[in-house]
Write an enzyme that holds these catalytic residues in place. Structure first.
Site, short mmCIF file in Angstrom:
data_model
loop_
_atom_site.label_atom_id
_atom_site.label_comp_id
_atom_site.label_asym_id
_atom_site.label_seq_id
_atom_site.Cartn_x
_atom_site.Cartn_y
_atom_site.Cartn_z
N ARG A 239 0.08 -8.30 1.86
CA ARG A 239 0.68 -8.16 0.52
C ARG A 239 0.34 -9.33 -0.41
O ARG A 239 1.16 -9.75 -1.22
CB ARG A 239 2.21 -7.99 0.63
CG ARG A 239 2.65 -6.81 1.47
CD ARG A 239 2.22 -5.47 0.86
NE ARG A 239 2.62 -4.37 1.73
CZ ARG A 239 1.84 -3.80 2.66
NH1 ARG A 239 0.59 -4.24 2.81
NH2 ARG A 239 2.28 -2.81 3.39
N GLU B 291 9.05 -8.59 -1.24
CA GLU B 291 7.82 -7.88 -1.56
C GLU B 291 7.82 -7.53 -3.05
O GLU B 291 6.79 -7.56 -3.71
CB GLU B 291 7.69 -6.61 -0.72
CG GLU B 291 6.41 -5.84 -0.99
CD GLU B 291 6.15 -4.74 0.03
OE1 GLU B 291 5.64 -3.69 -0.38
OE2 GLU B 291 6.43 -4.94 1.22
N SER C 83 9.77 -0.69 -1.85
CA SER C 83 10.15 -1.57 -0.73
C SER C 83 10.47 -2.97 -1.24
O SER C 83 9.66 -3.58 -1.93
CB SER C 83 9.02 -1.63 0.30
OG SER C 83 8.81 -0.36 0.88
#
Length: 298
Positions: free
Chosen positions: A171, A290, A220
Site C-alpha cells: 500500500r 490505510e 478499508s
C-alpha cells in the site's frame, strides 16, 4: 487565502473555496482553498509550471480511501475528469487514464480477453489512486500488473516511470510529493472473457455480501498487519459497532468506518484512533491507517 493574482491562467476550471465533502465517499470535511479541474494533460502541465512552487498541490480521485479534515486543504486540489478517464487495449496491454475507475479498467480487460486484472473490480477508486498507493484486493496488487506509470511532476514535467522505479511496498509507492499520476500501462495474460467475467462477478458479489457498500464510508480503514486480518483484530477488541458522535465502526465489516449522517471528519478520525488504541491494548498489534487523512484540523 492565496491571492487571486498568484493563480495561473488555465483552459480548465479553477474554483476558489470549493466544497470537497460532496466529492468524497465519507461526505465530510472542509473546502479546498482552490480546486483545479484541468482540460487535458497539456493544461495540467502548464498550470503546474506557472504555479508558485511554494503552493502545495494534492490530487483527488473518486474520493474513496480518504478523510478530508474539517479545516479543508490549503493550496490546490487537482481533480482529473473525463479527459483523463480513457482506456485502450492492445493485445495483452491495457493503457488507462488516471481518472478511470478500477471497475472500468477490469471490464475493458475482460472484453479484450486480458486476464490478471480481475482484482481491479474490487478497487473502489481511480487508477491514479490505485497506482500511487499500490492498491490491492483478492490476492493481487497493482505492482503485479503495472509496466509503467505516466506522472506529471510538481514542476510540470511529464515522465514515464517503470515499475522497477516505483518503489512499491504494501500500500505504498515512492512517488515524490506533488507528483500526479495521469496514466498507467498494465500487462496481463491471455484469458477467456467468460472466465474473466465470472471471476469479476464473484469479486463483485463477495464485496456486496461482506462490505457496507451503500453507506457513507471510505473503504478499508486499516492495513492488514503481518500475519493478521485487520477486521478480526478490530472485532476481537470489541469494536464492532463502536460509535463516536455520528461515526461508527461497521457492524457488517469491522474494517470499515461509517458516517451515519452528520459525522464530522474529526469524529471519523477520532473513532479510527480509538479503534487503534483498543486493538493495541487487546492484542499488542499496532494497526496502521490505510485510509489517507489530509488537510487541516477545524
Amino acid at each position: 487565502m492565496t491571492a487571486v493574482a498568484t493563480m495561473p491562467e488555465t483552459r480548465g476550471k479553477l474554483t476558489e473555496g470549493a466544497a470537497l465533502a460532496p466529492l468524497v465517499w465519507f461526505k465530510s470535511g472542509g473546502a479546498a482553498e482552490w480546486l483545479f479541474e484541468p482540460r487535458d494533460i497539456d493544461d495540467l502541465q502548464q498550470f503546474l509550471r506557472d504555479l508558485d512552487p511554494a503552493i502545495a498541490v494534492w490530487p483527488l480521485g473518486l474520493g474513496s480511501n480518504l478523510i478530508i479534515r474539517d479545516g479543508g486543504i490549503r493550496g490546490v486540489v487537482i481533480r482529473l475528469g473525463k479527459a483523463f478517464a480513457g482506456i485502450d487495449a492492445d493485445e495483452m496491454t491495457l493503457r488507462c487514464g488516471a481518472g478511470a475507475p478500477g471497475i472500468s479498467a477490469a471490464s475493458k480487460a475482460r472484453d479484450h480477453g486480458i486476464a490478471g486484472m480481475e482484482f481491479l473490480r474490487g478497487i473502489p477508486g481511480t487508477i491514479g489512486g490505485a497506482v500511487r498507493m499500490n492498491a490491492g484486493a483478492y490476492g493481487r496488487e497493482v505492482c503485479d500488473i503495472l509496466e509503467s506509470a505516466d506522472v506529471i511532476l510538481r514542476n510540470g514535467d511529464l515522465v514515464t516511470i517503470p515499475l522497477a522505479e516505483m518503489g512499491y511496498s504494501y500500500r505504498h509507492s515512492a512517488l515524490p510529493e506533488g507528483a500526479i499520476v495521469v496514466g498507467a500501462t498494465f500487462k496481463g495474460d491471455a484469458g477467456d472473457p467468460a472466465i474473466i467475467g465470472a471471476e469479476m462477478k464473484r469479486i463483485g458479489d463477495e464485496r456486496e455480501a461482506s462490505q457496507p457498500l451503500r453507506s457513507k464510508t471510505g473503504g478499508s480503514t486499516f492495513k492488514n498487519p503481518d500475519g493478521h486480518k485487520a477486521w478480526q483484530l478490530v472485532d476481537e477488541a470489541g469494536c464492532r459497532g463502536l460509535q463516536i458522535g455520528q461515526a461508527q465502526v461497521s457492524e457488517k465489516h469491522c474494517n470499515f468506518l461509517l458516517n451515519l449522517g452528520g459525522a464530522t471528519s474529526a469524529e471519523i478520525e477520532a473513532l479510527g484512533n480509538e479503534v487503534r488504541k483498543r486493538v493495541k491494548e487487546n492484542s499488542g498489534v499496532e494497526l496502521h491507517w490505510e485510509i489517507q487523512r489530509v488537510g487541516e484540523e477545524a
